[in-house]
Every structure is written in structure tokens, then in C-alpha cells.
Design an enzyme around this catalytic site. Structure first.
Site, PDB file in Angstrom:
ATOM      1  N   LEU A 366       0.803  -1.209   0.000  1.00 39.11           N
ATOM      2  CA  LEU A 366       0.000   0.000   0.000  1.00 39.11           C
ATOM      3  C   LEU A 366       0.845   1.272   0.000  1.00 39.11           C
ATOM      4  O   LEU A 366       1.960   1.289   0.533  1.00 39.11           O
ATOM      5  CB  LEU A 366      -0.921   0.020   1.231  1.00 39.11           C
ATOM      6  CG  LEU A 366      -1.817  -1.204   1.432  1.00 39.11           C
ATOM      7  CD1 LEU A 366      -2.686  -1.019   2.663  1.00 39.11           C
ATOM      8  CD2 LEU A 366      -2.675  -1.461   0.196  1.00 39.11           C
ATOM      9  N   CYS A 367       0.300   2.328  -0.571  1.00 35.20           N
ATOM     10  CA  CYS A 367       0.989   3.616  -0.625  1.00 35.20           C
ATOM     11  C   CYS A 367       0.787   4.384   0.678  1.00 35.20           C
ATOM     12  O   CYS A 367       0.158   5.452   0.707  1.00 35.20           O
ATOM     13  CB  CYS A 367       0.482   4.435  -1.810  1.00 35.20           C
ATOM     14  SG  CYS A 367       1.062   3.834  -3.391  1.00 35.20           S
TER      15      CYS A 367
END
Length: 416
Positions: A366-367
Site C-alpha cells: 500500500l501507498c
């Protein structure tokens, strides 16, 4: 076997085969991956759950009934298994209530707790014959009105917010101002105002906290619980002229997640309960005493498995990037109640015997910098395609995580 100190001994021995391979229900990770068509996945060991329930019920006094709190893990197949192992269920939503009913558990053995029940929740519980653990005067008024409109008497128990708290608890749910339960000093007025034409008062629920590894703290809270129950039951009988069916003394039993944590001394708690039951014999002789547990029954029976999809070095720090992360296992990421993030027990699943080790940070896809699976852990040197296994993952995993965050693929779950 050269193992990282981040793996709890109790976790490893439950999952390690004779040839040093991690297995769940005798299935190696490679086989489970094929069963669910890829990673990430949760795998739960049926026999470990059965063993845990048996160990606990063998230790506890025979008088105690054990209920499972479905919120810990609501996987339907797991809940169906628990229906064969425990005496009842605690639910926290209409969906959980319907799930509990589908197992065939008698509805008078299902309780429905939570401070924000809707009118729909209340009506369905009344129709089903489930016992509502009421948490405010306003909720009682809603129950009475719904029972009148449905022409069905409602079953309730009064959830109490006692003055005492469960010390050393991971999450304190009593003492002081709380959204949970009715303050004990308000109970006399509540009892006086109950509409017994519409309501059947079945019992009291005194629950103080969760995730506690301090047996002395739990024993102290139980001692205070029984003393308070003496007062409440006597008061209830005096005002309502009716007996109650049960006393739910909650749970709070924790499991070790982090280095240096020790397993809960259940034997000490069981011995104390035996003394309490004798001391309060007149109280408990004609009512059921319930202990309600979730995490303690299932957490150590589950693992979360993802796969290394990239390796990188950033300014001297080694990173393993995996296909799973906080969107599947929020608690492990440290974003579900931890004040200071600590690592769950973790292993490179197919390299338990790895001699070459390296210090790594393990992250998800995930960012966000919050997507951490493990931080600064010494593990056998991993390569792309290796499994990363997070132990102690059978409770508050998938269902307690933001699975749709960033629209990543969903996680699989399997009971084996």
C-alpha cells in the site's frame, strides 16, 4: 534449527512439522496456497481451537459455562465449529446474530451486546428470542416499545459499567465514564422503571476489559464482580419479585503477542473461581455463570500468510515487499490499539532452517508508511516468492481490517 527470536516458541511448535515445515491442519503452505488460489490468506487450525476449548473447560469449574464472542472471528465455518464446542454465543450485530442462529445454537444461548443497537437490531433480536444486553435507559425504552408493537416479550440482561476497572487490561471497558453498559449506581432506578409486562429480565452482564495477561488482575476483577453481583441480584429480586437466569462475568483473557510476554495463568484463575463459587454459593446455586471469550479461544489457532514480491535496499535498510499488509491485518500493522508498535511473531515460512540471516523491514503493497508487517527483524535471508507468516492471527484479523483500502485484492480465509 536457527530461528528468529521474533517467533514465540508456543506458536512455532503448534505449526511446525517434523521436517521443520510450517503446516496448518497437516497442510503445508504450498498446498494451502493452491487450495485458495494464491496469497495472501488466513489459515485457521481446527484442532488447535478444539484443543484450546478443551484445555480451558477442563481447567474451569464445571459450574462455569463458556460462550464464544463471535466478533473475534466471524468466519462462518469457524463459528459453526464453535457451536459444537461452547455453550453459547455473544454477538455484536444483526449479521452476527443471524450467523449464530444458523449454527443451530438455541437462541436463548445467544446474547446481543453493543452500545449502538438500532431499532431493526432490537426488533430482530426480540423476534428471534435472543437476549439483548441493554446498555442504556434509552435502549431499554426502545426494547419495551418494540416488544409492545410486536406483541412479543423481550429477553434482556442489563450490562453493568462497574466502578472498578480491570487493571493491566489492553482495552479497559469499565470504571469511570464509558459508552458500554449502565453505571452500577443507576441500576436501582432502572430496575424500578422496568416494564415487566414487555420485558423478561434474564440476567446481568459485568464485563471489565480485554487482552489481559495478568492473572492477579483478572482474579481481582472477578472477586469484585461477584460482590457486585450479590448486590444486583438481591436488588433485582426485591424489586421485580422474579429470579434471573444467569450472570455473565465477561472474560478478558489475553494471549501473548510480543517478545517477553508470558501466557496467562489460567490455572490460577480457575482455582480462584472455584473459591468464589463456594463463597457465593447462595448466589450461584440457581443461576448460570457464564465466561465469554473470543480472542483467547481462536487467536493462537490462526496464521496470516503473504508472499515476498520485491526486495530493495534503501540507504542501508533491507526491505521485503509483500502482497499482503494492513488492509488485511490491521492489528499486526500496529494501527489497531497499539500505543507503541511492536512486532507480532513472524517467520519466513519456507526457510525456518535458514542459516544466513539478515535484518529486514517487511512492508505491504500500500501507498502508506503505515503498511508495516514487521520492523527491524532478524530472519533467514528471503528471496522473491518466499512466504512471510504472521502468527497469533486467528482473532481480529480480516474482519477487523480495511479490506477495501486502496482497492487491493481481497484476502482468503480457510479453516483446516
Amino acid at each position: 534449527m536457527n530461528l528468529s527470536t521474533t517467533i514465540l516458541t508456543t506458536s512455532l511448535k503448534d505449526y511446525c512439522s517434523s521436517n521443520g515445515e510450517i503446516v496448518v491442519g497437516n497442510h503445508p503452505l504450498t498446498h494451502i496456497e493452491k487450495l485458495v488460489s494464491g496469497t495472501p490468506f488466513y489459515a485457521y487450525d481446527r484442532q488447535l481451537i478444539i484443543n484450546r476449548v478443551k484445555q480451558l473447560t477442563d481447567a474451569l469449574p464445571a459450574k462455569i459455562s463458556l460462550h464464544y464472542a463471535i466478533k473475534a472471528n466471524p468466519l462462518p465455518s469457524l463459528v459453526q465449529l464453535m457451536a459444537t464446542q461452547v455453550s453459547g454465543f455473544d454477538v455484536a450485530s444483526k449479521k452476527e446474530m443471524l450467523l449464530a442462529m444458523q449454527t443451530g445454537m438455541p437462541t436463548d444461548k445467544i446474547s446481543f451486546a453493543g452500545p449502538g443497537k438500532t431499532v431493526e437490531d432490537i426488533e430482530t433480536a426480540i423476534i428471534a428470542g435472543v437476549t439483548l444486553h441493554v446498555e442504556s435507559a434509552g435502549e431499554i425504552a426502545k426494547v419495551e416499545l418494540a416488544a409492545k408493537q410486536l406483541s412479543v416479550k423481550a429477553n434482556i440482561a442489563i450490562r453493568i459499567n462497574p466502578k472498578f476497572e480491570l487493571k493491566s487490561s489492553g482495552m479497559k471497558m469499565s470504571g469511570g465514564a464509558k459508552p458500554f453498559g449502565i453505571d452500577e449506581e443507576q441500576v436501582p432506578d432502572i430496575l424500578q422503571k422496568l416494564n415487566l409486562e414487555q420485558i423478561n429480565l434474564r440476567g446481568f452482564h459485568i464485563y471489565s476489559g480485554s487482552q489481559n495477561l495478568n492473572a492477579d488482575a483478572i482474579i481481582s476483577a472477578q472477586q469484585q464482580t461477584f460482590m457486585l453481583a450479590e448486590e444486583l441480584v438481591a436488588l433485582s429480586r426485591k424489586i421485580t419479585k422474579r429470579k434471573i437466569d444467569y450472570l455473565n462475568i465477561g472474560g478478558g483473557f489475553g494471549i501473548p503477542y510480543f517478545a517477553k510476554e508470558m501466557s496467562l495463568d489460567v490455572k490460577a484463575i480457575a482455582n480462584s473461581l472455584q473459591i468464589l463459587l463456594k463463597k457465593h454459593k447462595a448466589l450461584v446455586d440457581d443461576l448460570e455463570v457464564i465466561i465469554e471469550l473470543g480472542r483467547y479461544l481462536v487467536a493462537e489457532a490462526g496464521i496470516y500468510v503473504s508472499k515476498v514480491i520485491d526486495k530493495k535496499i534503501s540507504r542501508g535498510t533491507n526491505y521485503l515487499v509483500c502482497d499482503g499488509g494492513l488492509h488485511h491485518h490491521l492489528a499486526n500493522s500496529g494501527n489497531f490499539g497499539q500505543v507503541i508498535r511492536k512486532n507480532y511473531p513472524v517467520a519466513i515460512g519456507n526457510k525456518l532452517n535458514g542459516e544466513v540471516q539478515e535484518l529486514v523491514n517487511i512492508v505491504g503493497p500500500l501507498c502508506t508508511p503505515l503498511d508495516i508487517l514487521a520492523d527491524k527483524v532478524l530472519l533467514p535471508k528471503a528471496t522473491i516468492g518466499d512466504y512471510v507468516v504472521i502468527f497469533q492471527s486467528g482473532a481480529y484479523g480480516s474482519s477487523a481490517s480495511p479490506k477495501d483500502f486502496l482497492s487491493q485484492p481481497q484476502v482468503s480465509e480457510l479453516l483446516l
